[in-house]
Design a protein around this motif. Structure first.
Motif: not given
Length: 416
Positions: A379-395, A397-403
């Motif tokens: 159970a290694d997980l990452a919760l993200w403040d993004v609208e779409h999973p592609a945003d993880l690659c589309g930005r 150096a913009l903070p996105a991690l929530a937890t």
């Protein structure tokens, strides 16, 4: 009674079969096509996963989190870093911008040997203090597993110190640290012109010292200005006698046959691969060896020949993405930025990049217990403040991690 229950999450399970993975029994929801679901954790492992409305009757947890429809992915895996080092090579970067080549700088004692001098002088405490902020940055970017190489000591004491610092970082911070012994990174000054004698020193003195628990794998640098394929093959034979898995810096500056060599040993990964040949692609595919793409080095060295991604894709070679965090050729401390560069420079899709930093990155470290969201996995997980999973690659150096969740324990992202 579960330890942790996360509800109302948009799940990118990253299981094979669809771009963002599948959740059996759940209809797609939302414009990104991701299902809303729940995930339960017991004893550090995923115990249940499914649609939010299909939770078992009476299911409860000691800690319940409402994801509020945020994106939930496996924790990210950075499977290739050199984050333990001392000193700066910014001046060399300026020289490269002015036209000096990497090989020219190395020939006059710069490059890796410059970092070796600084790292030898730093000691355990100095290396720990310098390296921890670099690892902190990766954790703030969603990393839950990281590989750390030695290779900036090239002597007995400093190589062992680097590996011990890596182990200590794994004790101090909520992250899995996998260590790789990279003694064959360069020929140290005391062995100048005597590469084979240096390999004797590695095989006779270093390998027995690191194989008892300090190193999880062995790496080498296979290039004309470093070590030949024949020399690396000799080193790999010694690693096999000690039970150490192997990986290789291969085909970064030239086609030296490194990919075929590590594939013949059923190695974990071949890394860089800008000059990978069709024969090398076939060898990796046949062996199941992971191709680790390192776009940070490609960018920083201003390379013009990318790895043959289309050929790797067509052959079914798993492609991981990593930072190659190091002081000279990839001063990149963000795995999501590496994912962005893999898309923009190498042509990966966002889904391929995320798979490269989750399930394929884990496979490149020999860790088959993580990298996807599925019952029985860690159970290694990452919760993200993004609208779409592609945003993880589309930005960039913009903070996105929530937890972050590491082995079922919740760690909130630091305030930026």
């Amino acid at each position: 009674m579960w330890d942790l229950l996360i509800r109302r999450a948009r799940l990118a399970t990253m299981t094979p079969g669809s771009p963002w993975g599948e959740l059996p029994g759940a209809p797609p929801a939302g414009p990104d096509g991701l299902p809303l679901g729940a995930l339960a954790v017991t004893d550090g492992q995923i115990a249940w996963l499914g649609p939010d409305g299909a939770l078992p009757a009476g299911g409860a947890a000691r800690l319940e989190l409402d994801a509020e429809e945020r994106l939930l992915t496996p924790g990210l895996v950075d499977c290739h870093t050199h984050l333990i080092h001392a000193g700066s090579r910014a001046a060399e970067w300026g020289e490269r911008l002015a036209g000096a080549s990497y090989e020219e700088l190395a020939a006059r004692g710069g490059g890796i040997l410059s970092t070796v001098r600084a790292t030898r002088a730093a000691g355990f405490d100095g290396l720990l203090a310098a390296s921890r902020p670099r690892l902190d940055a990766l954790l703030a970017d969603g990393v839950t597993t990281v590989e750390v190489k030695s290779g900036y000591g090239l002597d007995l004491d400093t190589e062992l110190t680097m590996l011990r610092v890596a182990r200590r970082l794994g004790q101090l911070l909520p992250v899995t640290v996998r260590t790789t012994y990279l003694g064959a990174h360069a020929v140290p000054p005391e062995f100048a012109g005597r590469a084979d004698a240096y390999l004797d020193f590695i095989i006779d003195r270093l390998l027995p010292a690191v194989a008892g628990g300090l190193a999880d794998a062995l790496d080498a640098y296979c290039e004309p200005h470093a070590f030949s394929a024949a020399q690396v093959n000799r080193l790999f034979s010694a690693a096999a006698r000690h039970g150490l898995p192997v990986k290789l810096h291969a085909e970064q500056r030239s086609d030296s046959g490194g990919a075929a060599l590590v594939a013949a040993r059923r190695g974990l990964s071949a890394d860089h691969l800008e000059h990978l040949s069709p024969a090398g692609v076939r060898a990796l595919a046949a062996a199941g060896t992971v191709a680790v793409l390192l776009p940070g080095a490609y960018l920083h060295l201003r390379e013009t020949r990318p790895p043959p991604v289309a050929a790797l894709r067509a052959a079914g070679v798993p492609m991981a993405v990593a930072t190659d965090l190091n002081p000279g050729t990839s001063p990149l401390g963000s795995i999501t930025a590496a994912m962005n560069l893999a898309c923009t420079l190498f042509g990966l899709t966002p889904a391929e990049a995320l798979a490269g930093a989750t399930r394929h990155g884990a496979r490149a470290l020999g860790l088959l217990d993580r990298g996807v969201l599925a019952p029985g996995r860690r159970a290694d997980l990452a919760l993200w403040d993004v609208e779409h999973p592609a945003d993880l690659c589309g930005r960039l150096a913009l903070p996105a991690l929530a937890t972050r969740v590491v082995a079922g324990a919740v760690h909130h992202a630091p305030i930026r």
